[in-house]
Design a protein around this motif. Sequence first.
Motif, PDB file in Angstrom:
ATOM      1  N   GLY A 222      12.475 -15.012   5.533  1.00  0.00           N
ATOM      2  CA  GLY A 222      11.379 -15.290   3.687  1.00  0.00           C
ATOM      3  C   GLY A 222      11.802 -14.624   2.804  1.00  0.00           C
ATOM      4  N   GLY A 223      12.048 -13.983   2.833  1.00  0.00           N
ATOM      5  CA  GLY A 223      12.212 -12.602   1.088  1.00  0.00           C
ATOM      6  C   GLY A 223      11.167 -13.085   0.764  1.00  0.00           C
ATOM      7  N   ARG A 224       9.977 -12.699   1.127  1.00  0.00           N
ATOM      8  CA  ARG A 224       8.711 -12.391   1.003  1.00  0.00           C
ATOM      9  C   ARG A 224       8.880 -11.424   0.848  1.00  0.00           C
ATOM     10  N   LEU A 225       7.840 -10.290   0.328  1.00  0.00           N
ATOM     11  CA  LEU A 225       7.849  -8.472  -0.384  1.00  0.00           C
ATOM     12  C   LEU A 225       6.734  -8.088   0.463  1.00  0.00           C
ATOM     13  N   GLU A 226       6.627  -7.648   1.620  1.00  0.00           N
ATOM     14  CA  GLU A 226       5.844  -7.239   2.783  1.00  0.00           C
ATOM     15  C   GLU A 226       5.363  -6.069   2.895  1.00  0.00           C
ATOM     16  N   ALA A 227       6.402  -4.764   2.028  1.00  0.00           N
ATOM     17  CA  ALA A 227       5.969  -3.638   1.973  1.00  0.00           C
ATOM     18  C   ALA A 227       6.432  -3.054   0.500  1.00  0.00           C
ATOM     19  N   VAL A 228       6.242  -1.851   0.321  1.00  0.00           N
ATOM     20  CA  VAL A 228       6.344  -0.771  -0.799  1.00  0.00           C
ATOM     21  C   VAL A 228       7.081   0.629  -0.605  1.00  0.00           C
ATOM     22  N   GLU A 229       7.759   1.289  -1.799  1.00  0.00           N
ATOM     23  CA  GLU A 229       8.017   2.156  -0.848  1.00  0.00           C
ATOM     24  C   GLU A 229       8.300   3.356  -2.505  1.00  0.00           C
ATOM     25  N   ALA A 230       7.836   4.395  -2.725  1.00  0.00           N
ATOM     26  CA  ALA A 230       7.647   5.448  -4.342  1.00  0.00           C
ATOM     27  C   ALA A 230       9.163   5.576  -4.354  1.00  0.00           C
ATOM     28  N   PHE A 231       9.996   5.440  -5.486  1.00  0.00           N
ATOM     29  CA  PHE A 231      11.582   6.072  -6.109  1.00  0.00           C
ATOM     30  C   PHE A 231      11.415   7.716  -5.233  1.00  0.00           C
TER      31      PHE A 231
ATOM     32  N   GLY B 165      10.721  10.790  -4.552  1.00  0.00           N
ATOM     33  CA  GLY B 165      10.103  12.594  -5.183  1.00  0.00           C
ATOM     34  C   GLY B 165       9.226  11.178  -6.246  1.00  0.00           C
ATOM     35  N   ASP B 166       9.220  10.413  -5.871  1.00  0.00           N
ATOM     36  CA  ASP B 166       8.415   9.704  -7.115  1.00  0.00           C
ATOM     37  C   ASP B 166       7.225   9.572  -6.187  1.00  0.00           C
ATOM     38  N   GLY B 167       5.943  10.833  -7.065  1.00  0.00           N
ATOM     39  CA  GLY B 167       4.191   9.423  -6.261  1.00  0.00           C
ATOM     40  C   GLY B 167       4.008   8.808  -4.711  1.00  0.00           C
ATOM     41  N   ALA B 168       5.164   9.845  -3.621  1.00  0.00           N
ATOM     42  CA  ALA B 168       4.808   9.571  -2.697  1.00  0.00           C
ATOM     43  C   ALA B 168       2.852   8.818  -2.423  1.00  0.00           C
ATOM     44  N   PRO B 169       2.167   9.974  -2.737  1.00  0.00           N
ATOM     45  CA  PRO B 169       0.849   9.628  -1.932  1.00  0.00           C
ATOM     46  C   PRO B 169       0.087   8.285  -2.768  1.00  0.00           C
ATOM     47  N   LEU B 170       1.107   7.738  -3.276  1.00  0.00           N
ATOM     48  CA  LEU B 170       0.342   6.042  -4.571  1.00  0.00           C
ATOM     49  C   LEU B 170       0.801   5.248  -3.100  1.00  0.00           C
ATOM     50  N   VAL B 171       1.343   5.443  -2.181  1.00  0.00           N
ATOM     51  CA  VAL B 171       2.047   4.137  -1.252  1.00  0.00           C
ATOM     52  C   VAL B 171       1.010   4.291  -0.385  1.00  0.00           C
ATOM     53  N   VAL B 172       0.077   3.749   0.236  1.00  0.00           N
ATOM     54  CA  VAL B 172      -0.597   3.396   1.275  1.00  0.00           C
ATOM     55  C   VAL B 172       0.005   2.208   2.683  1.00  0.00           C
ATOM     56  N   GLY B 173       1.091   1.860   2.962  1.00  0.00           N
ATOM     57  CA  GLY B 173       1.825   1.440   4.197  1.00  0.00           C
ATOM     58  C   GLY B 173       2.214   0.311   3.060  1.00  0.00           C
ATOM     59  N   GLN B 174       1.885  -0.669   3.339  1.00  0.00           N
ATOM     60  CA  GLN B 174       2.873  -2.282   2.227  1.00  0.00           C
ATOM     61  C   GLN B 174       1.395  -2.210   0.999  1.00  0.00           C
ATOM     62  N   SER B 175       1.139  -0.603   0.567  1.00  0.00           N
ATOM     63  CA  SER B 175       0.102  -1.048  -0.389  1.00  0.00           C
ATOM     64  C   SER B 175      -0.209  -0.077  -1.779  1.00  0.00           C
ATOM     65  N   ILE B 176       0.050  -0.475  -3.100  1.00  0.00           N
ATOM     66  CA  ILE B 176      -0.100   0.289  -3.689  1.00  0.00           C
ATOM     67  C   ILE B 176      -1.498   0.799  -4.313  1.00  0.00           C
ATOM     68  N   ASP B 177      -1.897   2.694  -4.733  1.00  0.00           N
ATOM     69  CA  ASP B 177      -2.862   2.849  -4.729  1.00  0.00           C
ATOM     70  C   ASP B 177      -3.213   2.613  -6.090  1.00  0.00           C
ATOM     71  N   LEU B 178      -3.626   1.463  -6.933  1.00  0.00           N
ATOM     72  CA  LEU B 178      -3.576   1.649  -8.346  1.00  0.00           C
ATOM     73  C   LEU B 178      -4.752   2.449  -8.758  1.00  0.00           C
ATOM     74  N   GLY B 179      -5.658   2.998  -8.590  1.00  0.00           N
ATOM     75  CA  GLY B 179      -6.341   3.703  -8.601  1.00  0.00           C
ATOM     76  C   GLY B 179      -5.733   5.199  -8.760  1.00  0.00           C
ATOM     77  N   GLU B 180      -5.556   5.688  -7.560  1.00  0.00           N
ATOM     78  CA  GLU B 180      -4.709   7.027  -7.650  1.00  0.00           C
ATOM     79  C   GLU B 180      -4.059   6.980  -8.768  1.00  0.00           C
ATOM     80  N   LEU B 181      -2.831   5.512  -9.194  1.00  0.00           N
ATOM     81  CA  LEU B 181      -1.763   5.596 -10.383  1.00  0.00           C
ATOM     82  C   LEU B 181      -2.557   5.829 -11.508  1.00  0.00           C
ATOM     83  N   VAL B 182      -3.471   5.594 -11.206  1.00  0.00           N
ATOM     84  CA  VAL B 182      -4.490   5.707 -12.828  1.00  0.00           C
ATOM     85  C   VAL B 182      -5.214   7.249 -12.835  1.00  0.00           C
TER      86      VAL B 182
END
Length: 155
Positions: free
Chosen positions: A101-110, A112-129
């Motif tokens: 259905g084209g709905r966003l369901e997951a996310v991954e870092a590019f 070499g970039d910020g792997a710890p910023l991604v947890v499953g289908q979530s982005i850790d905005l706090g860790e990014l900041v």
Amino acid sequence: MIAGSAFRRLYDVSRLSAGGDQETLEATAEEREALARRFGLVALNALTARLKIARATAGSVRVSGTAVAEVEQTCVLTLERFASTLSFPVEELFRAARGGGGRLEAVEAFEGDGAPLVVGQSIDLGELVAQDLGMAIDPYPKAPGAAFEPPGSAG
């Protein structure tokens, strides 16, 4: 828990609206204390961020915005404690995976970039900041008006 993540704010990309979302983050006293230790600060008196999460081109999610931190550091010249305010950009691009259905369901870092910023289908905005705060902190802080005078330069 993610190693080093004292300021955890997970954003589930599956809830991203068509026009994007706005998030405002504010670190608690306990989170600020942990981040101050992590980054070698005397104190972190405030940390806030205003972020926009939006779909970007080529199936990606962009997080962008500005953060402001009130920090206390020790001057490398005078060894005196001083306060300053840092305002810094927050910017990261993540690759989005779509489900049926084209709905966003997951996310991954590019790669070499910020792997710890991604947890499953979530982005850790706090860790990014937090990571961008670490980059914004002057590793050799000087108090306002402090200046180095080489030996023999006086009088």
